[in-house]
Design an enzyme around this catalytic site. Structure first.
Site, PDB file in Angstrom:
ATOM      1  N   ARG A 182     -30.026  10.476 -19.260  1.00 55.70           N
ATOM      2  CA  ARG A 182     -30.506  11.421 -18.235  1.00 55.70           C
ATOM      3  C   ARG A 182     -29.387  11.905 -17.305  1.00 55.70           C
ATOM      4  O   ARG A 182     -29.641  12.367 -16.191  1.00 55.70           O
ATOM      5  CB  ARG A 182     -31.647  10.809 -17.411  1.00 55.70           C
ATOM      6  CG  ARG A 182     -32.837  10.419 -18.270  1.00 55.70           C
ATOM      7  CD  ARG A 182     -34.061  10.114 -17.452  1.00 55.70           C
ATOM      8  NE  ARG A 182     -35.167   9.726 -18.291  1.00 55.70           N
ATOM      9  CZ  ARG A 182     -35.996  10.563 -18.921  1.00 55.70           C
ATOM     10  NH1 ARG A 182     -35.790  11.872 -18.808  1.00 55.70           N
ATOM     11  NH2 ARG A 182     -36.986  10.113 -19.663  1.00 55.70           N
ATOM     12  N   LEU A 183     -28.154  11.803 -17.788  1.00 56.97           N
ATOM     13  CA  LEU A 183     -27.021  12.335 -17.033  1.00 56.97           C
ATOM     14  C   LEU A 183     -26.782  13.780 -17.473  1.00 56.97           C
ATOM     15  O   LEU A 183     -25.752  14.146 -18.032  1.00 56.97           O
ATOM     16  CB  LEU A 183     -25.782  11.464 -17.251  1.00 56.97           C
ATOM     17  CG  LEU A 183     -25.928  10.022 -16.775  1.00 56.97           C
ATOM     18  CD1 LEU A 183     -24.671   9.217 -17.101  1.00 56.97           C
ATOM     19  CD2 LEU A 183     -26.205   9.981 -15.271  1.00 56.97           C
TER      20      LEU A 183
END
Length: 203
Positions: A182-183
């Site tokens: 989720r970066l």
């Protein structure tokens, strides 16, 4: 259930370039190749004079340096809100590439001539439906085209005065690329005069 791990190519700030329209064209072409029927579907958000938002899907018909163009009934809710508050936002979502593009800016009607030209090229049934539907109004039953087939049986269907195009002229873009853990990569373009300022946002 959690989504699968994102494994798409990263979007680095230098790779985004200096022109958001160029990057959009590249992404849009890839989305169209992957899903030609849905790539041009975009969520379009307006707000009333009091700031109450509303959201719907529209179909992008054209884009370029002047902006992003779609067509609608000028008496619809979206059109009424744009008359009261001419600023709007749109979001494209292309799941196969795990990408979204957010665009914000000012909206205005296009010329009568351009609306006429586009309307003349629409399928006849679509032309008639523009006459038949009082979009967003309360009605008692389904809309039909029966009487309109008779009304325009002897010639071309003219464009209704209450139907035409709007164009959103961007003031900002945000390109979002899904990434692992989720970066996600988020690159924002903001217009500053004739140039665009680019910056990376936190995921």
């Amino acid at each position: 259930m959690d989504r699968p791990i994102h494994n798409q190519k990263p979007l680095h700030l230098p790779d985004a370039g200096k022109d958001p329209f160029t990057l959009f064209a590249h992404w849009f072409a890839e989305a169209t190749q992957a899903d030609p029927q849905n790539a041009a579907v975009v969520a379009f958000s307006t707000a009333s004079r009091e700031g109450r938002p509303s959201l719907r899907m529209v179909l992008l018909k054209e884009y370029g340096a002047n902006g992003f163009l779609f067509y609608t009934n000028y008496e619809s809710r979206k059109a009424a809100e744009l008359t009261a508050n001419p600023f709007a936002a749109m979001t494209f979502w292309w799941p196969s590439q795990e990408r979204q593009v957010r665009i914000e800016g000012k909206v205005q009607k296009i010329s009568v001539e351009k609306s006429d030209a586009y309307f003349a090229g629409r399928p006849r049934e679509s032309q008639l439906s523009a006459w038949a539907s009082p979009q967003s109004s309360i009605i008692e039953g389904p809309v039909t085209l029966d009487k309109l087939h008779e009304r325009f049986s002897e010639g071309p269907v003219p464009r209704p005065a209450n139907w035409g195009g709007f164009i959103l002229t961007p003031e900002s873009f945000e390109f979002w690329q899904g990434r692992a853990s989720r970066l996600h990569d988020r690159i924002r373009f903001t217009q500053t005069g004739a140039a665009w300022q680019t910056e990376r946002l936190a995921p």
